[in-house]
Design a protein around this motif. Structure first.
Motif, PDB file in Angstrom:
ATOM      1  N   TYR A  63      34.854  44.485  33.425  1.00 12.01           N
ATOM      2  CA  TYR A  63      34.910  44.485  34.879  1.00 12.01           C
ATOM      3  C   TYR A  63      35.093  43.050  35.356  1.00 12.01           C
ATOM      4  O   TYR A  63      34.394  42.149  34.901  1.00 12.01           O
ATOM      5  CB  TYR A  63      33.611  45.065  35.460  1.00 12.01           C
ATOM      6  CG  TYR A  63      33.331  46.471  34.999  1.00 12.01           C
ATOM      7  CD1 TYR A  63      33.819  47.557  35.712  1.00 12.01           C
ATOM      8  CD2 TYR A  63      32.588  46.710  33.851  1.00 12.01           C
ATOM      9  CE1 TYR A  63      33.561  48.856  35.284  1.00 12.01           C
ATOM     10  CE2 TYR A  63      32.332  48.006  33.429  1.00 12.01           C
ATOM     11  CZ  TYR A  63      32.818  49.068  34.138  1.00 12.01           C
ATOM     12  OH  TYR A  63      32.565  50.345  33.720  1.00 12.01           O
ATOM     13  N   THR A  64      36.020  42.853  36.281  1.00 12.55           N
ATOM     14  CA  THR A  64      36.286  41.524  36.806  1.00 12.55           C
ATOM     15  C   THR A  64      35.684  41.376  38.196  1.00 12.55           C
ATOM     16  O   THR A  64      35.436  42.368  38.872  1.00 12.55           O
ATOM     17  CB  THR A  64      37.802  41.255  36.871  1.00 12.55           C
ATOM     18  OG1 THR A  64      38.392  42.228  37.722  1.00 12.55           O
ATOM     19  CG2 THR A  64      38.434  41.337  35.504  1.00 12.55           C
ATOM     20  N   PRO A  65      35.464  40.135  38.651  1.00  9.27           N
ATOM     21  CA  PRO A  65      34.807  39.928  39.931  1.00  9.27           C
ATOM     22  C   PRO A  65      35.695  40.161  41.151  1.00  9.27           C
ATOM     23  O   PRO A  65      35.257  39.968  42.267  1.00  9.27           O
ATOM     24  CB  PRO A  65      34.353  38.471  39.860  1.00  9.27           C
ATOM     25  CG  PRO A  65      35.311  37.826  38.936  1.00  9.27           C
ATOM     26  CD  PRO A  65      35.680  38.881  37.932  1.00  9.27           C
ATOM     27  N   VAL A  88      27.568  40.036  29.314  1.00 11.97           N
ATOM     28  CA  VAL A  88      28.345  39.146  30.166  1.00 11.97           C
ATOM     29  C   VAL A  88      29.187  38.245  29.272  1.00 11.97           C
ATOM     30  O   VAL A  88      28.711  37.715  28.277  1.00 11.97           O
ATOM     31  CB  VAL A  88      27.417  38.290  31.057  1.00 11.97           C
ATOM     32  CG1 VAL A  88      28.214  37.298  31.875  1.00 11.97           C
ATOM     33  CG2 VAL A  88      26.576  39.183  31.953  1.00 11.97           C
ATOM     34  N   ASN A  89      30.451  38.088  29.646  1.00  9.20           N
ATOM     35  CA  ASN A  89      31.370  37.197  28.936  1.00  9.20           C
ATOM     36  C   ASN A  89      32.012  36.313  29.998  1.00  9.20           C
ATOM     37  O   ASN A  89      32.977  36.700  30.640  1.00  9.20           O
ATOM     38  CB  ASN A  89      32.416  38.018  28.179  1.00  9.20           C
ATOM     39  CG  ASN A  89      33.375  37.154  27.393  1.00  9.20           C
ATOM     40  OD1 ASN A  89      33.264  35.937  27.380  1.00  9.20           O
ATOM     41  ND2 ASN A  89      34.330  37.784  26.746  1.00  9.20           N
ATOM     42  N   GLY A  90      31.429  35.137  30.196  1.00 10.97           N
ATOM     43  CA  GLY A  90      31.922  34.250  31.258  1.00 10.97           C
ATOM     44  C   GLY A  90      31.696  34.903  32.616  1.00 10.97           C
ATOM     45  O   GLY A  90      30.580  35.248  32.970  1.00 10.97           O
ATOM     46  N   ASP A  91      32.770  35.099  33.364  1.00  4.38           N
ATOM     47  CA  ASP A  91      32.685  35.725  34.683  1.00  4.38           C
ATOM     48  C   ASP A  91      32.892  37.236  34.633  1.00  4.38           C
ATOM     49  O   ASP A  91      33.013  37.883  35.669  1.00  4.38           O
ATOM     50  CB  ASP A  91      33.740  35.122  35.619  1.00  4.38           C
ATOM     51  CG  ASP A  91      33.421  33.680  35.981  1.00  4.38           C
ATOM     52  OD1 ASP A  91      32.231  33.313  35.986  1.00  4.38           O
ATOM     53  OD2 ASP A  91      34.364  32.919  36.261  1.00  4.38           O
ATOM     54  N   PHE A  92      32.930  37.814  33.447  1.00  4.58           N
ATOM     55  CA  PHE A  92      33.210  39.241  33.297  1.00  4.58           C
ATOM     56  C   PHE A  92      31.989  39.997  32.805  1.00  4.58           C
ATOM     57  O   PHE A  92      31.190  39.469  32.043  1.00  4.58           O
ATOM     58  CB  PHE A  92      34.357  39.458  32.301  1.00  4.58           C
ATOM     59  CG  PHE A  92      35.623  38.760  32.693  1.00  4.58           C
ATOM     60  CD1 PHE A  92      36.522  39.373  33.550  1.00  4.58           C
ATOM     61  CD2 PHE A  92      35.912  37.496  32.224  1.00  4.58           C
ATOM     62  CE1 PHE A  92      37.690  38.731  33.922  1.00  4.58           C
ATOM     63  CE2 PHE A  92      37.078  36.845  32.591  1.00  4.58           C
ATOM     64  CZ  PHE A  92      37.968  37.464  33.447  1.00  4.58           C
TER      65      PHE A  92
END
Length: 102
Positions: A63-65, A88-92
């Protein structure tokens, strides 16, 4: 690559295209994976073809922001899934779902 547009592949690239029933493609994927997991990357339409054919047992969704438009259902079919892992993987945000067979 599953596609209805094989012309998008540049000449000379070692990519095979497929436009047909995923039930016909599945044995070739399993054979090529040599007893390892088969990963299918694509959107909801692609995933739905494998779900409908009974050929998928897990799905990892990132899922992206941001979203495009008003958003849409992940799969264009009704199916039941159980969340088995998230992270969580960075901003995802990544979620691993397991298919719940009726």
């Amino acid at each position: 690559m599953l596609t209805h547009r094989p012309q998008i592949i540049a000449e000379g690239h070692p990519v095979q295209v497929f436009d047909g029933d995923v039930a016909e493609l599945h044995p070739m994927l399993v054979s090529a994976a040599a007893a390892k997991d088969v990963w299918v990357v694509g959107g909801g339409e692609t995933a739905a073809q494998f779900v409908t054919a009974g050929l998928i047992d897990e799905m990892i969704v990132t899922y992206t922001p941001c979203s495009l438009g008003g958003g849409a259902r992940l799969l264009p079919i009704r199916s039941e899934w159980k969340l088995v892992e998230s992270g969580v993987n960075g901003d995802f945000v990544c979620a691993r779902w397991r298919f719940s067979r009726p």
